[in-house]
Design a protein around this motif. Structure first.
Motif, mmCIF file in Angstrom:
data_model
loop_
_atom_site.group_PDB
_atom_site.id
_atom_site.type_symbol
_atom_site.label_atom_id
_atom_site.label_comp_id
_atom_site.label_asym_id
_atom_site.label_seq_id
_atom_site.Cartn_x
_atom_site.Cartn_y
_atom_site.Cartn_z
ATOM 1 N N GLU A 138 75.272 36.640 11.394
ATOM 2 C CA GLU A 138 75.201 38.013 11.373
ATOM 3 C C GLU A 138 76.109 38.385 10.114
ATOM 4 O OE1 GLU A 138 74.677 42.108 13.695
ATOM 5 O OE2 GLU A 138 75.663 40.609 14.581
ATOM 6 N N CYS A 139 75.584 39.397 9.381
ATOM 7 C CA CYS A 139 76.493 39.894 8.332
ATOM 8 C C CYS A 139 77.128 41.148 9.135
ATOM 9 C CB CYS A 139 75.363 40.517 7.275
ATOM 10 S SG CYS A 139 76.540 41.618 5.811
ATOM 11 N N SER A 140 78.478 41.412 8.710
ATOM 12 C CA SER A 140 79.224 42.350 9.329
ATOM 13 C C SER A 140 78.675 44.009 9.012
ATOM 14 C CB SER A 140 80.471 42.318 9.291
ATOM 15 O OG SER A 140 81.098 42.374 7.934
ATOM 16 N N GLY A 141 78.026 43.924 7.919
ATOM 17 C CA GLY A 141 77.355 45.179 7.331
ATOM 18 C C GLY A 141 76.082 45.319 7.838
ATOM 19 N N ASN A 142 75.779 44.911 9.119
ATOM 20 C CA ASN A 142 74.231 44.798 9.598
ATOM 21 C C ASN A 142 73.695 46.203 10.512
ATOM 22 O OD1 ASN A 142 71.673 43.763 10.104
ATOM 23 N ND2 ASN A 142 72.434 42.640 11.982
ATOM 24 N N PHE A 143 73.765 47.059 9.718
ATOM 25 C CA PHE A 143 73.450 48.420 10.334
ATOM 26 C C PHE A 143 72.812 49.464 9.509
ATOM 27 C CE2 PHE A 143 74.574 52.920 12.138
ATOM 28 C CZ PHE A 143 73.552 52.702 13.225
ATOM 29 N N ARG A 144 71.712 50.139 9.800
ATOM 30 C CA ARG A 144 71.062 51.095 9.111
ATOM 31 C C ARG A 144 70.604 52.266 10.089
ATOM 32 N NH1 ARG A 144 66.983 48.360 4.609
ATOM 33 N NH2 ARG A 144 68.678 47.966 3.128
ATOM 34 N N THR A 145 70.664 53.586 9.789
ATOM 35 C CA THR A 145 70.199 54.588 10.401
ATOM 36 C C THR A 145 69.763 55.607 9.346
ATOM 37 O OG1 THR A 145 70.258 55.913 12.471
ATOM 38 C CG2 THR A 145 72.337 55.649 11.081
ATOM 39 N N GLY A 146 69.322 56.884 10.000
ATOM 40 C CA GLY A 146 69.163 57.928 8.995
ATOM 41 C C GLY A 146 67.772 58.414 9.096
ATOM 42 N N TRP A 234 81.461 34.377 14.306
ATOM 43 C CA TRP A 234 82.163 35.346 13.406
ATOM 44 C C TRP A 234 81.263 35.859 12.240
ATOM 45 C CZ3 TRP A 234 87.849 33.104 12.316
ATOM 46 C CH2 TRP A 234 88.460 33.201 13.307
ATOM 47 N N GLU A 235 82.059 36.994 11.761
ATOM 48 C CA GLU A 235 81.049 37.669 10.591
ATOM 49 C C GLU A 235 80.606 36.790 9.590
ATOM 50 O OE1 GLU A 235 83.517 40.931 9.040
ATOM 51 O OE2 GLU A 235 85.157 39.458 8.252
ATOM 52 N N GLU A 257 87.616 39.626 -0.467
ATOM 53 C CA GLU A 257 86.594 39.964 0.495
ATOM 54 C C GLU A 257 87.189 39.907 1.944
ATOM 55 O OE1 GLU A 257 83.796 40.472 -0.544
ATOM 56 O OE2 GLU A 257 84.054 39.809 -2.532
ATOM 57 N N GLU A 258 88.749 40.375 1.876
ATOM 58 C CA GLU A 258 89.360 40.679 3.088
ATOM 59 C C GLU A 258 90.299 41.542 3.035
ATOM 60 O OE1 GLU A 258 90.204 36.422 3.725
ATOM 61 O OE2 GLU A 258 92.117 36.670 2.881
ATOM 62 N N THR A 259 90.360 42.384 1.887
ATOM 63 C CA THR A 259 91.523 43.233 1.695
ATOM 64 C C THR A 259 90.372 44.674 1.344
ATOM 65 O OG1 THR A 259 91.581 42.712 -0.533
ATOM 66 C CG2 THR A 259 93.134 42.049 1.070
ATOM 67 N N SER A 260 90.055 44.525 0.233
ATOM 68 C CA SER A 260 89.123 45.958 -0.450
ATOM 69 C C SER A 260 87.772 45.707 0.095
ATOM 70 C CB SER A 260 88.893 45.622 -1.904
ATOM 71 O OG SER A 260 88.157 44.735 -2.174
ATOM 72 N N LYS A 261 87.251 44.484 0.576
ATOM 73 C CA LYS A 261 86.120 44.435 1.409
ATOM 74 C C LYS A 261 86.129 43.992 2.650
ATOM 75 C CE LYS A 261 84.001 46.104 -2.469
ATOM 76 N NZ LYS A 261 83.315 47.220 -2.633
ATOM 77 N N TYR A 262 85.364 44.258 3.616
ATOM 78 C CA TYR A 262 85.232 43.454 4.899
ATOM 79 C C TYR A 262 86.512 44.035 5.719
ATOM 80 C CZ TYR A 262 81.192 41.346 3.035
ATOM 81 O OH TYR A 262 79.727 40.957 2.542
ATOM 82 N N GLY A 381 80.918 51.150 7.849
ATOM 83 C CA GLY A 381 79.781 50.240 7.345
ATOM 84 C C GLY A 381 79.768 48.894 8.010
ATOM 85 N N TYR A 382 81.132 48.648 8.583
ATOM 86 C CA TYR A 382 81.279 47.266 9.046
ATOM 87 C C TYR A 382 81.315 47.145 10.667
ATOM 88 C CZ TYR A 382 82.435 45.955 4.348
ATOM 89 O OH TYR A 382 82.499 45.871 3.056
ATOM 90 N N HIS A 383 80.746 46.110 11.388
ATOM 91 C CA HIS A 383 81.096 45.983 12.711
ATOM 92 C C HIS A 383 80.441 47.190 13.537
ATOM 93 C CE1 HIS A 383 83.048 42.082 12.845
ATOM 94 N NE2 HIS A 383 83.526 42.429 11.703
ATOM 95 N N MET A 384 79.463 47.627 13.040
ATOM 96 C CA MET A 384 78.654 48.705 13.851
ATOM 97 C C MET A 384 77.710 48.242 14.629
ATOM 98 S SD MET A 384 80.157 51.397 12.746
ATOM 99 C CE MET A 384 79.098 52.896 13.580
#
Length: 405
Positions: A138-146, A234-235, A257-262, A381-384
């Motif tokens: 699973e991508c850790s950015g796996n959530f949409r709504t709205g 894991w993510e 990918e572990e500082t400015s992202k994720y 945006g992550y781990h939602m």
């Protein structure tokens, strides 16, 4: 009346059947139906059109497709059965496209804090004892709504499940002789993004796989062909694709990918880093947008998963969260794996909301969207992994209930 002989009858040139029709004056009359018309839709009356082939295909009546964007494509969760995702429907997430790699030229370097640095080819990897593991990714950015017109695929289609086959990373660690002071390793991909992540060495000893196969065949290019790292539970972006280098060290590398992202906010001005585990989550895949329902008995179905263990139970509410019922878990229930659940429900036609929440083997309970926001001070945006609700309208329409800040 013209007589018809047996040969003409069998050739299909004759009237082969009699049907009852009604005239404009409501009189019932017998009407002849040509045999070729009668048999047109009967597959037992004519040879199949396709001979045995080299590669199987889906029926043209099945329209299963991923939902692509510039950087990802989402699995149609609402259209699948069981727990394994067909390889061609596994979600994709790329950071700079899919590289074309010749497996005969690909090499994996393992070096750093080791006794014997090693370069292995794909052929070398296949000489080691193999292991297989059924687990989700699973991508850790796996959530949409709205908005209401979102399907399960739109909301959380960046998760899929496969049987992954390859070599236990622990086997390779023993081969190179990891030194006692090594506590982290760097995994580097062979794509144009040079995707890199720092991983605790203990995960490598526990259950990490250097995978070269997925669902019984070689990895698809989109999934890291010819070799990828796979870290169960894991993510997703820690399971580095197109793996070409592993370096052992005594501290994380602090890559992009572990500082400015994720990384994600957790309130009080703090940022959470290295949040590897995927928390327990579930979603009802039927009833769900866009498929309508009819009043009467409905089997509510869905998926649940956790990166921390097994799914202990799934609870379903059919009255907007006022009360909850325990769903049936469909076997097999595996560690760090998608698990199917179901509950038989009689819908009386009144407007309502249905939702599910997962509880994993650690006791963790899937939270609401508001609980996540309160705990973290916002949506990074992550781990939602919030509870997802579906609105059932009186006319049978099923719509997503958008989450509001």
């Amino acid at each position: 009346m013209k007589k018809v002989n047996r040969r003409t009858w069998l050739s299909g040139a004759a009237t082969a059947a009699v049907a009852i029709a009604q005239t404009a004056t409501a009189k019932a009359v017998q009407v002849g139906v040509p045999i070729d018309q009668l048999w047109a839709d009967d597959p037992t009356k004519q040879p199949g059109g396709a001979p045995p082939g080299q590669v199987g295909t889906r029926s043209p009546f099945e329209k299963l497709v991923k939902n692509p964007s510039d950087i990802s494509s989402r699995t149609p969760l609402q259209d699948l059965h069981g727990i394994l995702t067909p390889s061609d429907l596994h979600f994709e997430r790329h950071h700079n496209g899919v590289p074309a790699i010749d497996p005969a030229k690909h090499e994996l370097l393992i070096h750093g804090m080791v006794d014997k640095p090693l370069v292995v080819t794909l052929a070398d990897l296949k000489r080691f004892p193999s292991v297989s593991h059924i687990a989700f990714l699973e991508c850790s950015g796996n959530f949409r709504t709205g908005k209401e017109t979102l399907s399960p695929q739109d909301i959380c289609g960046l998760t899929s499940q496969s049987e992954w086959t390859g070599v236990s990373l622990a086997t390779l660690f023993r081969e190179v002789g990891v030194r006692p002071g090594a506590s982290w390793f760097l995994a580097e991909g062979g794509d144009a993004a040079l995707m890199t992540r720092s991983i605790p060495v203990q995960k490598g000893w526990d259950d990490a796989i250097i995978a070269y196969a997925q669902n019984g065949e070689a990895l698809r290019p989109e999934q890291g062909y010819p070799v990828r790292l796979f870290l169960p539970g894991w993510e997703g972006n820690t399971s580095v694709k197109w793996l070409r280098r592993i370096e052992l060290g005594d501290a994380p590398w602090q890559t992009r990918e572990e500082t400015s992202k994720y990384t994600e906010a957790v309130g009080d001005g703090k940022i959470r880093q290295f949040s590897f585990d995927i928390d327990a989550r579930s979603i009802i895949t039927f009833p769900a947008y866009p498929a309508p329902v009819q009043r009467g008995w409905i089997e509510i179905r869905g998926l649940a998963w956790s990166g921390r263990g097994t799914i202990e139970r799934v609870e379903i509410s059919t009255d907007a969260g006022k009360s909850w019922q325990v769903a049936t878990l469909q076997q097999p229930v595996l560690d760090k794996a998608h698990t199917r659940f179901r509950l038989l429900w009689h819908w009386n036609g009144d407007e309502t909301e249905i939702m599910s929440r997962a509880v994993d083997s650690t006791g963790y309970v899937q939270p609401t969207y508001r609980q996540l926001l309160d705990a973290r001070g916002g949506n990074s945006g992550y781990h939602m992994n919030p509870i997802t609700a579906w609105q059932i309208k009186r006319d049978g329409r099923v719509l997503h209930r958008p989450e509001i800040r």
